[in-house]
Design a protein around this motif. Sequence first.
Motif, mmCIF file in Angstrom:
data_model
loop_
_atom_site.group_PDB
_atom_site.id
_atom_site.type_symbol
_atom_site.label_atom_id
_atom_site.label_comp_id
_atom_site.label_asym_id
_atom_site.label_seq_id
_atom_site.Cartn_x
_atom_site.Cartn_y
_atom_site.Cartn_z
ATOM 1 N N ARG A 238 -39.794 -8.432 5.715
ATOM 2 C CA ARG A 238 -39.929 -9.775 6.274
ATOM 3 C C ARG A 238 -40.244 -10.771 5.156
ATOM 4 O O ARG A 238 -41.293 -10.687 4.518
ATOM 5 C CB ARG A 238 -41.033 -9.807 7.327
ATOM 6 N N PRO A 239 -39.358 -11.755 4.910
ATOM 7 C CA PRO A 239 -39.620 -12.732 3.847
ATOM 8 C C PRO A 239 -40.685 -13.729 4.284
ATOM 9 O O PRO A 239 -40.793 -14.065 5.459
ATOM 10 C CB PRO A 239 -38.264 -13.412 3.646
ATOM 11 N N TYR A 240 -41.461 -14.207 3.326
ATOM 12 C CA TYR A 240 -42.490 -15.191 3.641
ATOM 13 C C TYR A 240 -41.907 -16.592 3.805
ATOM 14 O O TYR A 240 -42.521 -17.445 4.443
ATOM 15 C CB TYR A 240 -43.574 -15.193 2.558
ATOM 16 N N THR A 241 -40.744 -16.838 3.210
ATOM 17 C CA THR A 241 -40.087 -18.136 3.359
ATOM 18 C C THR A 241 -38.606 -17.939 3.629
ATOM 19 O O THR A 241 -37.925 -17.209 2.907
ATOM 20 C CB THR A 241 -40.263 -19.008 2.102
ATOM 21 N N LEU A 242 -38.130 -18.594 4.677
ATOM 22 C CA LEU A 242 -36.714 -18.591 5.028
ATOM 23 C C LEU A 242 -36.215 -20.028 4.831
ATOM 24 O O LEU A 242 -36.591 -20.927 5.584
ATOM 25 C CB LEU A 242 -36.517 -18.154 6.477
ATOM 26 N N LEU A 243 -35.397 -20.235 3.815
ATOM 27 C CA LEU A 243 -34.895 -21.571 3.486
ATOM 28 C C LEU A 243 -33.436 -21.667 3.919
ATOM 29 O O LEU A 243 -32.574 -20.943 3.424
ATOM 30 C CB LEU A 243 -35.023 -21.824 1.984
ATOM 31 N N LEU A 244 -33.162 -22.579 4.870
ATOM 32 C CA LEU A 244 -31.818 -22.752 5.407
ATOM 33 C C LEU A 244 -31.253 -24.097 4.976
ATOM 34 O O LEU A 244 -31.960 -25.111 4.979
ATOM 35 C CB LEU A 244 -31.825 -22.679 6.936
ATOM 36 N N TYR A 245 -29.959 -24.105 4.617
ATOM 37 C CA TYR A 245 -29.267 -25.320 4.218
ATOM 38 C C TYR A 245 -28.154 -25.644 5.218
ATOM 39 O O TYR A 245 -27.545 -24.740 5.798
ATOM 40 C CB TYR A 245 -28.621 -25.170 2.839
ATOM 41 N N GLY A 246 -27.873 -26.934 5.379
ATOM 42 C CA GLY A 246 -26.757 -27.367 6.210
ATOM 43 C C GLY A 246 -26.397 -28.800 5.876
ATOM 44 O O GLY A 246 -27.231 -29.571 5.380
ATOM 45 N N HIS A 247 -25.155 -29.186 6.145
ATOM 46 C CA HIS A 247 -24.714 -30.543 5.851
ATOM 47 C C HIS A 247 -25.363 -31.548 6.810
ATOM 48 O O HIS A 247 -25.607 -31.251 7.979
ATOM 49 C CB HIS A 247 -23.196 -30.659 5.976
ATOM 50 N N ASN A 248 -25.587 -32.757 6.295
ATOM 51 C CA ASN A 248 -26.105 -33.861 7.093
ATOM 52 C C ASN A 248 -24.916 -34.626 7.668
ATOM 53 O O ASN A 248 -24.560 -35.696 7.190
ATOM 54 C CB ASN A 248 -26.982 -34.768 6.214
ATOM 55 N N MET A 249 -24.293 -34.065 8.714
ATOM 56 C CA MET A 249 -23.078 -34.658 9.272
ATOM 57 C C MET A 249 -23.408 -35.882 10.122
ATOM 58 O O MET A 249 -24.367 -35.878 10.893
ATOM 59 C CB MET A 249 -22.329 -33.623 10.130
ATOM 60 N N LYS A 250 -22.595 -36.931 9.976
ATOM 61 C CA LYS A 250 -22.816 -38.163 10.740
ATOM 62 C C LYS A 250 -22.636 -37.925 12.236
ATOM 63 O O LYS A 250 -23.183 -38.662 13.057
ATOM 64 C CB LYS A 250 -21.868 -39.263 10.250
ATOM 65 N N THR A 251 -21.854 -36.918 12.593
ATOM 66 C CA THR A 251 -21.640 -36.600 14.008
ATOM 67 C C THR A 251 -22.868 -35.945 14.636
ATOM 68 O O THR A 251 -22.917 -35.772 15.846
ATOM 69 C CB THR A 251 -20.442 -35.660 14.166
ATOM 70 N N GLY A 252 -23.829 -35.563 13.800
ATOM 71 C CA GLY A 252 -24.998 -34.848 14.294
ATOM 72 C C GLY A 252 -24.842 -33.344 14.206
ATOM 73 O O GLY A 252 -25.787 -32.598 14.493
#
Length: 323
Positions: free
Chosen positions: A181-195
């Motif tokens: 079990r990781p102590y930090t889960l870092l997720l990335y995603g685009h900041n889409m204008k559509t939401g």
Amino acid sequence: MKPMKRRGGRNFRYRSGRRRYRLVDRRSRALRLLLTAALCCVMALCAFQLIRYAADARRAKRASAELREIYYAQPDETEVPAETPPAAEETAVPAAAEETAAADRLRAVLYPNNPYATVSSRFRKLRRQNQDIVGWLTIDGMLDEAVVQRDNAYYLTRDYRGYHNANGAIFLEETCALDTRPYTLLLYGHNMKTGAMFGGLRNYETLRYYKANPFITFDTAYEEGEYVIFAAGTVSVTPGNTDSVNVAALSSASISQRTEALEALLRCSVYQNAPDVCAEDQILMLMTCASDDSERRIVAARRLREGETREDVEAAVERVRKR
């Protein structure tokens, strides 16, 4: 003869002026045609980009819907029962310096109900679509998406099945290991204008929205997880700035480094009196770009602790105020 010369002179000047006017007029028409053609090309390119953008959005939405159908389908096989956790290894008593260093380090933690990290049947079905699928992120009314992991560039321009798409996919930091079990889960995603993707994270900078949606569910292939949000806002990625956060330190095993990073994160948050968090908590960090290239929009949550329920932290959520 003199008047004739004068008339001839005027006629000559008149004809010369007409020729110059025609030449200027032809040049103006040519320039207008050139500008019109360039404008048409720009408009055609913009139209093409908009059509492709809309097509990518439809394809991404369709791919997500197909994966959701698989994810929420009734399991067609019996879950593999959890085995008895392996016994902890005996270690020698450390020297004083080593003991101090060891006291500042987080120990690796096995998944409590899945110590051998067996992939759940639900994720085994998802991985028939793509072996890179490692998790599922749910925020009520905003997100219900698969999470993938490869390198940090691949899924910037590809959907959950690996097809090229401007929307990309939500992906887990490449250095995050899931064998324990990781102590930090870092997720990335685009900041889409559509939401789409992480375009809706901006909503968490509104206190009313936060209080209505303070919880995040993030299940990995090895365990389910519920998290409560404790920080949101925009942080600088330039070291030394007053609003900068050392995000890498959150993935450190050093308790002191994690504590320092969490304190910086709380200072940059738009909230105050948020639910408490400590270095030993498992952290879920959602990160996307902001309007300035030197900044990132973040939403940070901690895992509900053993024996803690949503009802237990709702009172803390109600005490949250905007800075």
